[in-house]
Design a protein around this motif. Structure first.
Motif, short mmCIF file in Angstrom:
data_model
loop_
_atom_site.label_atom_id
_atom_site.label_comp_id
_atom_site.label_asym_id
_atom_site.label_seq_id
_atom_site.Cartn_x
_atom_site.Cartn_y
_atom_site.Cartn_z
N ALA A 186 0.82 -1.12 0.00
CA ALA A 186 0.03 -0.04 0.05
C ALA A 186 0.79 1.20 -0.08
N ARG A 187 1.97 1.42 0.78
CA ARG A 187 2.96 2.33 0.80
C ARG A 187 3.59 2.64 -0.37
N GLN A 188 4.13 1.50 -1.24
CA GLN A 188 4.63 1.62 -2.37
C GLN A 188 3.77 2.22 -3.52
N LEU A 189 2.28 1.60 -3.28
CA LEU A 189 1.39 2.45 -4.23
C LEU A 189 1.23 4.00 -4.16
N VAL A 190 1.04 4.31 -2.94
CA VAL A 190 1.05 5.61 -2.74
C VAL A 190 2.09 6.60 -3.29
N ARG A 191 3.26 6.05 -2.97
CA ARG A 191 4.55 6.69 -3.43
C ARG A 191 4.43 6.51 -5.04
N LEU A 192 4.06 5.58 -5.51
CA LEU A 192 4.14 5.48 -7.00
C LEU A 192 3.14 6.52 -7.83
N LEU A 193 2.16 6.61 -7.14
CA LEU A 193 0.98 7.32 -7.79
C LEU A 193 1.24 8.95 -7.42
N HIS A 194 1.96 9.16 -6.47
CA HIS A 194 2.39 10.71 -6.08
C HIS A 194 2.48 11.58 -7.31
N GLY A 195 1.58 12.72 -7.40
CA GLY A 195 1.83 13.62 -8.55
C GLY A 195 0.95 13.06 -9.84
N VAL A 196 0.20 12.17 -9.62
CA VAL A 196 -0.77 11.76 -10.81
C VAL A 196 -2.17 11.67 -10.08
N LYS A 197 -3.12 12.50 -11.32
CA LYS A 197 -4.33 12.62 -11.14
C LYS A 197 -5.03 10.97 -11.07
N ALA A 198 -5.18 10.63 -9.90
CA ALA A 198 -5.46 9.19 -9.91
C ALA A 198 -6.74 9.04 -8.98
N LYS A 199 -7.22 7.96 -9.40
CA LYS A 199 -8.37 7.35 -8.22
C LYS A 199 -8.25 5.73 -8.69
N ILE A 200 -8.15 5.32 -7.40
CA ILE A 200 -7.84 3.73 -7.26
C ILE A 200 -9.02 2.75 -7.20
N ASN A 201 -9.11 1.88 -8.14
CA ASN A 201 -10.21 0.94 -8.02
C ASN A 201 -9.44 -0.39 -7.27
N LEU A 202 -10.09 -0.79 -6.05
CA LEU A 202 -9.45 -1.86 -5.51
C LEU A 202 -10.50 -3.01 -5.75
N ILE A 203 -9.95 -4.10 -6.56
CA ILE A 203 -10.89 -5.31 -6.79
C ILE A 203 -10.39 -6.43 -6.05
N PRO A 204 -11.05 -7.03 -5.18
CA PRO A 204 -10.58 -8.23 -4.46
C PRO A 204 -10.82 -9.32 -5.36
N PHE A 205 -9.67 -10.16 -5.77
CA PHE A 205 -9.76 -11.07 -6.69
C PHE A 205 -10.77 -12.08 -6.82
N ASN A 206 -11.51 -12.19 -8.12
CA ASN A 206 -12.47 -12.83 -8.36
C ASN A 206 -11.74 -14.24 -8.69
N GLU A 207 -12.23 -15.29 -7.75
CA GLU A 207 -11.78 -16.64 -7.98
C GLU A 207 -12.40 -17.27 -8.99
N TYR A 208 -11.58 -18.18 -9.81
CA TYR A 208 -12.23 -19.04 -10.66
C TYR A 208 -11.51 -20.53 -10.62
N PRO A 209 -12.05 -21.36 -11.17
CA PRO A 209 -11.74 -22.98 -11.08
C PRO A 209 -10.49 -22.91 -11.73
N GLY A 210 -9.18 -23.50 -10.95
CA GLY A 210 -7.89 -23.73 -11.51
C GLY A 210 -7.07 -22.49 -11.40
N SER A 211 -7.56 -21.40 -10.82
CA SER A 211 -6.61 -20.00 -10.57
C SER A 211 -5.71 -20.34 -9.34
N PRO A 212 -4.40 -20.06 -9.49
CA PRO A 212 -3.38 -20.12 -8.35
C PRO A 212 -3.57 -19.20 -7.23
N PHE A 213 -4.40 -18.09 -7.56
CA PHE A 213 -4.43 -16.94 -6.65
C PHE A 213 -5.75 -17.02 -5.75
N ARG A 214 -5.74 -16.28 -4.60
CA ARG A 214 -6.76 -16.34 -3.85
C ARG A 214 -7.18 -14.73 -3.38
N ARG A 215 -8.39 -14.70 -3.05
CA ARG A 215 -8.90 -13.33 -2.52
C ARG A 215 -8.50 -13.00 -1.08
#
Ligand code: SAH
Ligand code: SF4
Length: 362
Positions: free
Chosen positions: A288-317
């Motif tokens: 989260a801190r890295q993200l704040v630093r990265l977007l410094h000076g950018v007119k940004a809006k962040i959309n947080l999307i908790p991962f949508n799981e699907y069968p076979g995916s290695p990632f979790r929400r």
């Protein structure tokens, strides 16, 4: 009838419209192109505007319906042109009202468009730009298909028409299947048609193009169109983003951020950064801190999307508390961060869950 026999010179780029039949598909022509076609039939420019109004505003799907045009002219048009849309092969409805349209293209390929109700009156349509996607992001189901082909401008606009025949839509996001900026020319042409006064007349605020980060095309888009931009970020350092999104090896974060800063924005307009939260991968306080630093000076809006799981995916929400902590940490540092409600997950219509299986294969 062969349009060439009619003495009409079909421009080379129109050849792609001569798909299922030998006729020119009027859906997917800009107003100038429509006017050119009309002129070859001896008609005046305002006829092109009338035709566009019939197709997009009144939903005409045949020339018979275009009663403000002379009968002879309609007959001539019908000999060389047609109004052709992708066919709705299946509609699935989620418990939350989200509807996933499976659309069949003329060559038998399928794409998906997802209509997400915002409230009683408003709905967003998530549209596709390619059949499949070549970008190979590690977390994305569409990515596992690979790229089959680009959509034509006619197919991009046609999917909007096909859904709007069923129900209204007032916001379009290019977040369906495919990387829109990898299909640049057809995308830009489709945007032009979707914006047409005589057509759907979508304003720039109601059209959002989402990209995984094709830097040269972000700059080109900014130069030729005033649509809104969304960037799928998903990681705030190159080492992680290289792993999650191979495009980052070509255009690392420094270049991506420079392109975002150069992207023209109107007052109060911001670039949306999509950040999928993946358990144990990019959801820590340090991320989260890295993200704040990265977007410094950018007119940004962040959309947080908790991962949508699907069968076979290695990632979790991530767990709920972790998601909330991540969001709070961005808000506390002054960033605009909204959590995107994942709609349609029960019918695999949520972000990254689109794979477009035809009716016979699923
Ligand atoms: N190719 C473009 C547009 C379509 S992808 C792009 O990448 O921006 C649509 C969005 O869904 C992207 O923001 C992507 O990061 C997100 N996404 C992909 N797979 C996902 C998943 N399994 N769960 C949640 N979001 C996902
Ligand atoms: Fe393609 Fe976007 Fe999915 Fe990446 S996230 S594979 S760019 S559709």
């Amino acid at each position: 009838m062969d349009p060439f026999r009619k003495g009409i010179r079909v421009k080379r780029e129109w050849e792609s419209y001569l798909m299922a039949t030998d006729k020119i598909n009027l859906v997917g022509l800009t107003l100038d192109e429509l006017a050119e076609l009309v002129a070859t039939l001896g008609g005046k420019r305002f006829r092109a505007r009338q035709i566009a109004q019939w197709i997009y505003r009144h939903g005409a799907r045949s020339f018979d319906a275009m009663t403000t045009l002379a009968l002879d002219f309609r007959r001539d048009l019908a000999e060389v042109a047609e109004i052709s849309l992708p066919a709705v092969a299946r509609v699935q409805e989620s418990v939350d009202g989200t509807r996933k349209y499976l659309l069949a293209l003329a060559d038998g390929e399928h794409i998906e468009a997802v209509r997400i109700p915002m409230d009683k009156e408003r709905a967003t349509l998530c549209v596709s730009s390619q059949v499949g996607c070549a970008m190979g992001c590690a977390f994305c189901l569409t990515g596992t298909m690979g790229l089959k082909r680009n959509l034509t401008a006619a197919e991009i606009v046609g999917q909007v028409c096909a859904v709007m025949e069923e129900e209204p839509v007032n916001n379009l996001v290019f977040m369906g299947m495919g990387e829109p900026l990898a299909n640049f020319d057809n995308l830009v042409k489709a945007l032009k048609i979707l914006r047409m006064d005589e057509g759907f007349n979508f304003s720039s605020r109601k059209l959002t193009v989402s990209t995984s980060g094709l830097v040269p095309e972000i700059l080109r888009l900014g130069a030729c169109s005033d649509t809104s931009l969304a960037v799928s970020l998903n990681a705030a350092n190159d080492a992680l983003r290289d792993q999650l999104m191979p495009v980052n090896r070509r255009y690392p974060l420094e270049q991506l951020m420079a392109a975002c800063k150069a992207f023209p924005l109107k007052d109060r307009q911001r670039i949306t950064f999509e950040y999928i939260l993946l358990r144990g991968v990019n959801d820590s306080p340090q991320d989260a801190r890295q993200l704040v630093r990265l977007l410094h000076g950018v007119k940004a809006k962040i959309n947080l999307i908790p991962f949508n799981e699907y069968p076979g995916s290695p990632f979790r929400r991530p767990e709920e508390a972790r998601i909330e902590a991540f969001q709070t940490s961005l808000l506390d540092r002054g960033l605009v961060a909204v959590r995107r409600a994942s709609k349609g997950a029960d019918i695999l219509a949520a972000c990254g869950q689109l794979r477009a299986q035809g009716t016979t294969t699923s």
